[in-house]
Write a protein that holds these residues in place. Structure first.
Motif, PDB file in Angstrom:
ATOM      1  N   GLY A  42      40.363  30.734 138.632  1.00 26.05           N
ATOM      2  CA  GLY A  42      41.371  31.625 138.837  1.00 26.05           C
ATOM      3  C   GLY A  42      42.432  31.857 137.624  1.00 26.05           C
ATOM      4  O   GLY A  42      43.301  32.368 137.932  1.00 26.05           O
ATOM      5  N   SER A  43      42.181  31.046 136.483  1.00 29.43           N
ATOM      6  CA  SER A  43      42.982  31.383 135.463  1.00 29.43           C
ATOM      7  C   SER A  43      42.692  32.795 134.743  1.00 29.43           C
ATOM      8  O   SER A  43      43.550  33.180 133.837  1.00 29.43           O
ATOM      9  CB  SER A  43      42.658  30.351 134.333  1.00 29.43           C
ATOM     10  N   ALA A  44      41.701  33.661 135.157  1.00 31.47           N
ATOM     11  CA  ALA A  44      41.599  34.912 134.722  1.00 31.47           C
ATOM     12  C   ALA A  44      42.515  35.911 135.447  1.00 31.47           C
ATOM     13  O   ALA A  44      42.109  36.735 136.185  1.00 31.47           O
ATOM     14  CB  ALA A  44      40.070  35.222 134.659  1.00 31.47           C
ATOM     15  N   ALA A  45      43.823  35.679 135.082  1.00 27.94           N
ATOM     16  CA  ALA A  45      44.823  36.305 135.898  1.00 27.94           C
ATOM     17  C   ALA A  45      46.095  36.279 134.937  1.00 27.94           C
ATOM     18  O   ALA A  45      46.250  35.714 134.105  1.00 27.94           O
ATOM     19  CB  ALA A  45      44.813  35.662 137.318  1.00 27.94           C
ATOM     20  N   GLU A  46      46.930  37.220 135.498  1.00 20.72           N
ATOM     21  CA  GLU A  46      48.262  37.093 134.792  1.00 20.72           C
ATOM     22  C   GLU A  46      48.986  35.935 135.215  1.00 20.72           C
ATOM     23  O   GLU A  46      49.984  35.403 134.074  1.00 20.72           O
ATOM     24  CB  GLU A  46      49.151  38.266 135.180  1.00 20.72           C
ATOM     25  N   TYR A  47      49.019  35.263 136.046  1.00 16.38           N
ATOM     26  CA  TYR A  47      49.788  34.003 136.639  1.00 16.38           C
ATOM     27  C   TYR A  47      48.669  32.974 137.572  1.00 16.38           C
ATOM     28  O   TYR A  47      47.602  33.463 138.130  1.00 16.38           O
ATOM     29  CB  TYR A  47      50.741  34.087 137.323  1.00 16.38           C
ATOM     30  N   VAL A  48      48.805  31.743 137.566  1.00 17.45           N
ATOM     31  CA  VAL A  48      48.030  30.855 138.076  1.00 17.45           C
ATOM     32  C   VAL A  48      48.799  29.533 138.157  1.00 17.45           C
ATOM     33  O   VAL A  48      49.847  29.272 137.503  1.00 17.45           O
ATOM     34  CB  VAL A  48      46.931  30.470 137.341  1.00 17.45           C
ATOM     35  N   THR A  49      48.784  29.124 139.357  1.00 12.55           N
ATOM     36  CA  THR A  49      49.319  27.725 139.470  1.00 12.55           C
ATOM     37  C   THR A  49      48.460  26.549 139.374  1.00 12.55           C
ATOM     38  O   THR A  49      47.280  26.668 139.623  1.00 12.55           O
ATOM     39  CB  THR A  49      49.665  27.424 141.225  1.00 12.55           C
TER      40      THR A  49
END
Length: 320
Positions: A102-109
């Motif tokens: 899920g880190s292929a994104a503008e934000y991740v938790t």
């Protein structure tokens, strides 16, 4: 925070790199103990390529859309309840989790304990190439107990984890033999390998004996296990994707049969390990190796390049 949506790399079916696309999804909110990270860059890893192709469907399930990206470099955007050791604006690197993407994104938790502070002097692209090096630290220092003067063999020495293993092996005082493609032999020598060998030209039986074998390929484990000296240790971070059950079964059997157990593990770093990584970078024992950086919209091209083979270090994706 304004717009509650963000860009992320998704796929709606298993397949080749062409199934990846950039879509819009809700921006996550950090739960207690979590940190919301504004992602500036991430790297492409073999595990997410396997997940995208469907080879890990037993672990990832069949619910779509699914996400990619396991590591990251960026800044703290918000803190969940109970997080007191990081602050908004801190530059951080980390890994989402052993089985998460899920880190292929503008934000991740991310759980706060899976993040560390990026050392000064590293830009996001360089920083994103290094979180997987925590796997090499764990493998060589903790699992194998590599000692100065020992002979270390690194399979896949030009790759993301392999290049870090070559550098760390040299920093730990070992005599490093690196296996790589012919076109990458100069690269692994530059990293610090004492011996660089074309893995396609020299069969395992002609390599000699080693105190530690570090494997990033997962194939031909039996042949490489035979290269261990008495008291030697073999650590693998991969299993044969064509025969996963047989590959993992052999590793388990090696603990009780024959000479030298094959230790298998997948990286799951904590804050302390990221602090160790930062010290290695600061001391000069480890430097980032970025083959090429891609924009977010070309994540599929980065996957395609990794699958083609021949990477020197890491393919990194910028999230602008």
């Amino acid at each position: 925070m304004g717009d509650r949506m963000m860009r992320a790399v998704l796929f709606d079916r298993f397949g080749g790199p062409e199934v990846l696309y950039v879509g819009r999804v809700p921006r996550p909110e950090p739960a207690p103990g979590e940190v919301l990270v504004r992602v500036r860059a991430f790297s492409v890893n073999g595990s997410e390529v396997a997940a995208r192709s469907g080879r890990l469907r037993l672990f990832t399930g069949r619910k779509f859309p699914q996400r990619v990206g396991s590591d990251l470099a960026g800044e703290v955007a918000a803190l969940g309840a109970g997080v007191a050791d990081l602050a908004v604006g801190d530059r951080v690197w980390g890994i989402v989790g052993r089985t998460g993407f899920g880190s292929a994104a503008e934000y991740v938790t991310v759980r706060a304990g899976r993040l560390g502070r990026v050392p000064d002097g590293l830009d996001p692209v360089a920083a994103a190439a290094l979180p997987v090096a925590t796997t090499a630290i764990t493998a060589l220092r903790d699992k194998a107990g590599l000692r100065p003067g020992e002979r270390l063999l690194v399979r896949g020495a030009a790759g993301g984890v392999g290049n870090a293993a070559v550098q760390l092996g040299q920093a730990y005082g070992a005599e490093v033999t690196a296996l790589a493609r012919a076109a990458n032999l100069d690269f692994v020598r530059m990293l610090g390998a004492h011996h660089a060998i074309d893995h396609r030209a020299v069969p395992p039986g002609e390599l000699g004996l080693f105190d530690v074998v570090f494997d990033t390929a997962g194939t031909d484990l039996r042949a490489f296990r035979r290269l261990l000296k008495p008291g030697g240790r073999m650590v693998s971070i991969a299993f044969d994707p064509a025969r996963p059950a047989a590959s993992l079964g052999y590793m388990a059997a090696s603990a009780v049969h024959g000479r030298g157990r094959v230790r298998f593990f997948s990286g799951n770093p904590t804050r302390a390990l990221f602090d160790d990584l930062a010290r290695q970078v600061a001391d000069g024992g480890l430097r980032p190796a970025v083959d090429k950086a891609f924009p977010l919209e070309e994540t599929a091209a980065a996957h395609r390049a990794l699958e083609a083979g021949g990477v020197r270090g890491k393919y990194v994706v910028r999230v602008d």
